[in-house]
Enzyme design. Structure first.
Site, PDB file in Angstrom:
ATOM      1  N   LYS A 184      11.326  43.134  24.396  1.00 36.78           N
ATOM      2  CA  LYS A 184      11.725  44.241  25.272  1.00 36.78           C
ATOM      3  C   LYS A 184      12.346  43.665  26.541  1.00 36.78           C
ATOM      4  O   LYS A 184      11.726  42.858  27.241  1.00 36.78           O
ATOM      5  CB  LYS A 184      10.481  45.071  25.601  1.00 36.78           C
ATOM      6  CG  LYS A 184      10.761  46.476  26.049  1.00 36.78           C
ATOM      7  CD  LYS A 184       9.440  47.241  26.141  1.00 36.78           C
ATOM      8  CE  LYS A 184       9.640  48.651  26.610  1.00 36.78           C
ATOM      9  NZ  LYS A 184       8.365  49.312  26.879  1.00 36.78           N
TER      10      LYS A 184
HETATM   11  C1  E4P Z   1       8.657  52.751  27.264  1.00 34.56           C
HETATM   12  O1  E4P Z   1       8.684  51.909  26.408  1.00 34.56           O
HETATM   13  C2  E4P Z   1       7.711  52.781  28.380  1.00 34.56           C
HETATM   14  O2  E4P Z   1       6.605  51.997  28.025  1.00 34.56           O
HETATM   15  C3  E4P Z   1       7.147  54.140  28.673  1.00 34.56           C
HETATM   16  O3  E4P Z   1       7.547  55.088  27.729  1.00 34.56           O
HETATM   17  C4  E4P Z   1       7.191  54.571  30.072  1.00 34.56           C
HETATM   18  O4  E4P Z   1       6.569  55.807  30.183  1.00 34.56           O
HETATM   19  P1  E4P Z   1       6.084  56.418  31.576  1.00 34.56           P
HETATM   20  O5  E4P Z   1       7.284  56.909  32.303  1.00 34.56           O
HETATM   21  O6  E4P Z   1       5.176  57.555  31.177  1.00 34.56           O
HETATM   22  O7  E4P Z   1       5.374  55.323  32.321  1.00 34.56           O
END
Ligand code: E4P
Length: 217
Positions: free
Chosen positions: A87
């Protein structure tokens, strides 16, 4: 549509896996910290534990923000398990690193995407997944769903194979709307996934069936 769970909580991952509908897991440094997982060794071991619980892709985020650092970290993460997806943040060096990994056949997830232009760049760099954060756009009074719609249109126009991974999903309606717009994947909390189960007519209908069965026996 693939369902990923967005957590580093092993119990919740197990619960979603037991439901039989889980296709993968996404994590981020904040989700790791929330579970008290800190330090390189613990984080690596946690990724290994997650991979043992699920069959699908597991996104593991790099901490480095420079190309060389991202490549070093990403290669180490990818070597942990074939399920690992590296990622990468949507910054200049993240795009370069994405191109590097995609040319080597290593899966990538370009994260922190908030515009169609960023999603276009991620696809050009060969990302496996692009993660538009719909909940965080909603948080600032911008309709996250519009972004999913725009990315779908652009990717379909050119046949980009990058999968749209709707991230920052907060509730059940986000999932339904993403499905309507053709997002390939959604990642959200267990509560949003389980929310799909609920309907009062299901509950009252089942209660009546069971009551009627009891009357006849
Ligand atoms: C995506 O991969 C992130 O981990 C995540 O969806 C972020 O979500 P949030 O905005 O609820 O922290």
């Amino acid at each position: 549509m693939k369902f990923f769970i967005d957590t580093a909580n092993l119990e919740q991952i197990k619960e979603a896996q037991a439901l039989g509908i889980l296709d993968g897991v996404t994590t981020n440094p904040s989700l790791m910290a929330k579970e008290g997982i800190t330090g390189e060794v613990n984080i690596i071991n946690h990724y290994k534990a997650i991979c043992e619980l699920v069959d699908g892709d597991v996104s593991a985020e790099v901490i480095a923000t420079d190309f060389d650092g991202m490549v070093k970290e990403g290669e180490a993460l990818a070597a942990l398990n074939p399920q690992i997806v590296v990622k990468l943040p949507m910054i200049k060096d993240g795009v370069k690193a994405c191109k590097y990994f995609s040319s080597k056949g290593i899966k990538t997830n370009v994260t922190l995407v908030f515009s169609a232009g960023q999603a276009l760049l991620a696809a050009k760099a060969g990302a496996t997944y692009v993660s538009p954060f719909i909940g965080r756009l909603d948080d600032i009074s911008t309709d996250g769903m519009n972004l999913i719609e725009e990315i779908r249109l652009i990717y379909d126009n050119y046949g980009f194979e990058t999968e749209i991974l709707a991230a920052s999903v907060r509730h059940t309606m986000h999932i339904i709307n993403c499905a309507k717009l053709g997002a390939d994947v959604m990642t959200g909390p267990l509560s949003a996934i389980e929310g799909l189960l609920k309907h009062p007519l299901t509950d009252s209908g089942l209660a009546k069936f069971l009551a009627d069965y009891q009357k006849g026996n």
